[in-house]
Design an enzyme around this catalytic site. Sequence first.
Site, PDB file in Angstrom:
ATOM      1  N   LYS A 109      60.549  38.266 -54.584  1.00 20.45           N
ATOM      2  CA  LYS A 109      61.610  39.214 -54.956  1.00 20.45           C
ATOM      3  C   LYS A 109      62.996  38.571 -54.957  1.00 20.45           C
ATOM      4  CE  LYS A 109      59.490  43.663 -54.285  1.00 20.45           C
ATOM      5  NZ  LYS A 109      58.106  43.400 -53.833  1.00 20.45           N
ATOM      6  N   GLU A 131      66.995  50.738 -55.709  1.00 20.08           N
ATOM      7  CA  GLU A 131      66.059  51.726 -55.173  1.00 20.08           C
ATOM      8  C   GLU A 131      64.874  50.942 -54.631  1.00 20.08           C
ATOM      9  OE1 GLU A 131      63.657  50.380 -57.872  1.00 20.08           O
ATOM     10  OE2 GLU A 131      65.467  51.201 -58.752  1.00 20.08           O
ATOM     11  N   SER A 398      52.144  35.987 -53.856  1.00 21.15           N
ATOM     12  CA  SER A 398      53.475  36.568 -54.100  1.00 21.15           C
ATOM     13  C   SER A 398      54.298  36.751 -52.835  1.00 21.15           C
ATOM     14  CB  SER A 398      53.328  37.905 -54.829  1.00 21.15           C
ATOM     15  OG  SER A 398      52.441  38.767 -54.141  1.00 21.15           O
TER      16      SER A 398
END
Length: 416
Positions: A109, A131, A398
């Site tokens: 991320k 969000e 990930s």
Amino acid sequence: MDQPATPNSFRTGPDEQGMFGIFGGRFVAETLMPLILDLERHWNEVKNDPDFRAELTNLSTHYAGRPSKLYFAEGLTRHLREVSSAKGLGGGAKVYFKREDLNHTGSHKINNCLGQILLAKRMGKKRIIAETGAGQHGVASATVAARFGYPCVVYMGATDVARQSPNVFRMKLLGAEVRPVTAGHGTLKDAMNEALRDWVTNVEDTYYLIGTAAGPHPYPELVRDFQSVIGTEARAQILEQEGRLPDTIIAAVGGGSNAIGLFHPFLDDKDVRIIGIEAGGRGLDGIEHCASMNAGSPGVLHGNRTYLLQNADGQIMDGHSISAGLDYPGVGPEHSWLRDSGRVEYVPILDDEALEAFKLTTRVEGIIPALESAHAIAHAVKIVPAMDKDQIVIVNLSGRGDKDVHTVASMLGMEI
Ligand SMILES: *Cc1c(COP(=O)(O)O)cnc(C)c1O
């Protein structure tokens, strides 16, 4: 209707309207259009700007820790070869992990958040909104906002605030304000609506930092481009380490940002099989899953047209997955297009299968994977024993699983 971007390439989309075939676009209120057009203009300016690239590379290297390693998962490979032999197959491909778990903040991320905060800076926007569902994107956003000294407001469904308290605390430590959203079911889609509302209200100074390869155009494209560093590195690394391309690449799909990041640089390598893994939850028969491409239908969510989970009246449904990061009720529009065009296969993996892969990887590799990533590993566990020994599979790891230990403990009936 829409022409494919070019018949010879899967890598040229979206078109100028932000469409990937019939998916994508910008389905937003008129009031948002000027903001989105302004974002698009700045994005087009910076995307090939060497100074922007250099600044991003510098931060990626020294702050986030890139390039991430491409690791030969020897323990898992050995285990799957034993499985293969026991079945009388005598095969078992070599498994590699792309180690996004080693990045600062523990997942892919940060790649996207660093790219977007630099874009915000270019645009002169000094207030960040985001969000978050499980809180991972909220933490990554709060992290880069702290690094750049920008105030950050994170919208989070009230239900999620209650069940993700460690991440809420992290965001607060990082200086972000977490605003619980009580509308609807108090989950991710309600938080998305609030963030969009904030954006139109605070036109002048605010940048909306979207956390996955979804949202109105140009977000799916820019998030993909920031995450494509994963596939670009992996492609060069496997060529360096093995002298050839992989046979199969696999990634878990929530909104689809880590997956499109790995896949995109390989899309035109016709001999590379590409597989995206959706959250099959407790099975596709009922509603306790998050497999929008295997069990959903096209509709409009988060400003774009894509596959999503909806009931007969077109109401968006809350999905379920053991991994909070996969329970986004839709999927990025480029995945919908890649699904329909047949270039990428999308396969569901159940909660139990992901949990088994989580335990296996921890034991044979000494790596605790994120439950999201464990879905991708679970699919490798299924297909690798039937592959040949000289074949190669890359799984996108990930993120790391430290965040998931409480979930796993309760699934195993244990207390921490
Ligand atoms: C958020 C998250 C995902 C899912 O998001 P995508 O946008 O689909 O990549 C997958 N893995 C990890 C570790 C995550 O934190």
